[in-house]
Design a protein around this motif. Sequence first.
Motif, PDB file in Angstrom:
ATOM      1  N   LYS A  12     -42.706  27.211  40.787  1.00  0.00           N
ATOM      2  CA  LYS A  12     -41.341  27.398  40.279  1.00  0.00           C
ATOM      3  C   LYS A  12     -40.746  26.100  39.747  1.00  0.00           C
ATOM      4  O   LYS A  12     -39.529  25.883  39.803  1.00  0.00           O
ATOM      5  N   SER A  13     -41.592  25.224  39.225  1.00  0.00           N
ATOM      6  CA  SER A  13     -41.147  23.894  38.816  1.00  0.00           C
ATOM      7  C   SER A  13     -41.547  23.601  37.374  1.00  0.00           C
ATOM      8  O   SER A  13     -42.713  23.759  37.004  1.00  0.00           O
ATOM      9  N   VAL A  14     -40.584  23.149  36.579  1.00  0.00           N
ATOM     10  CA  VAL A  14     -40.892  22.743  35.211  1.00  0.00           C
ATOM     11  C   VAL A  14     -41.762  21.488  35.227  1.00  0.00           C
ATOM     12  O   VAL A  14     -42.703  21.353  34.439  1.00  0.00           O
ATOM     13  N   ASP A  15     -41.447  20.555  36.119  1.00  0.00           N
ATOM     14  CA  ASP A  15     -42.242  19.322  36.206  1.00  0.00           C
ATOM     15  C   ASP A  15     -43.688  19.637  36.577  1.00  0.00           C
ATOM     16  O   ASP A  15     -44.624  19.040  36.013  1.00  0.00           O
ATOM     17  N   GLN A  16     -43.888  20.547  37.526  1.00  0.00           N
ATOM     18  CA  GLN A  16     -45.237  20.938  37.903  1.00  0.00           C
ATOM     19  C   GLN A  16     -45.957  21.598  36.729  1.00  0.00           C
ATOM     20  O   GLN A  16     -47.147  21.360  36.500  1.00  0.00           O
ATOM     21  N   THR A  17     -45.242  22.405  35.966  1.00  0.00           N
ATOM     22  CA  THR A  17     -45.829  23.071  34.800  1.00  0.00           C
ATOM     23  C   THR A  17     -46.251  22.051  33.751  1.00  0.00           C
ATOM     24  O   THR A  17     -47.343  22.146  33.172  1.00  0.00           O
TER      25      THR A  17
END
Length: 328
Positions: A12-17
């Motif tokens: 659920k993370s943009v940074d992780q994506t």
Amino acid sequence: MKLEVRYIDTRKSVDQTLSILMDENLEDYDLFIGPFYPFNLEVVSSFAKKHKIPLVTPFYNDLDLIRSNPYLFQLSPSIESEYREAARLIASKHTYNIVYVREDDTLNIEKHNLFKQLIFDGFDEYHPEDPVIFKEVLQQLKHTDEIIHSLSPDKKNLVVVATRNEALASRVMSSLFFQLKDYEIEVMGTPFWTEFSSIELRYFHALNLIFYSSFWVDYLDPEIDAYMKKYRNQYLNEPTVTTRKGINYGIIGYDMSFYFLNAMRLEGRRFILSLDNYRPELVQEAFTLKRVSGAGGFENQNIHIYHYTPCLLYTSEAADERGGVWMA
């Protein structure tokens, strides 16, 4: 068909994506499905467009990303497409007394204005000889008196309630149900209504509820029945979990995967150019994928209108109420 399938959790993370997309191996993949959450979709869509990788999103239904990415497939029709189909039906009932009910909120005013404009455009196509009676009611949850006062005893009444608010829908349906002795009433709701648990099913039947959907599950359909049996045998469970809009995760997952993987099996990576005549047999209705513009991607525009029919009372050892839903 031999597949290499990779499941990646975006947490659920943009940074992780963004971190995931730094993997150079992803540039050689043939198909992306997801991500699940809309706030991650923009960065994945940009990556897929850059590397010309088809990207399928099952639940996102805005048109902002699909207008600029020719490789994006959007399986949930946009609100504009749903409204256009619903407005066409409403306009066909131009001889009715039409009551448009909306909540007193400013967040959705643009959506209501769009819906009403599509309805008015539909009236123009019918060239009605008599003036169309269209009343707008600003609804508060505690009071439904104004809706009742807007009904006509001399005409059929169509009450349009374009809301996903269960409390409001329940209040309106309950009030209208007790007016049936004096008025002839039909109600149009939204796909979300089939998931509401606080409205008695007999209200849907008695008020001839109309709703539109692309993914409504008809459990009397032989294809659905066969799928359910296979699912039970495989997982010893029922595919019962749905989105708020009534999209069944198990069924849409199967249909989506089969549609695109089979397309790749038949046509390879260039399947995107061969969809006009591609009609695989799916569990639910076929996808009707249309490009939204010359430089845009594909939107599923397969939308059906469903009607609840009035219940009939059968007398037997145990009397029961039975009704049905028919599709237009």
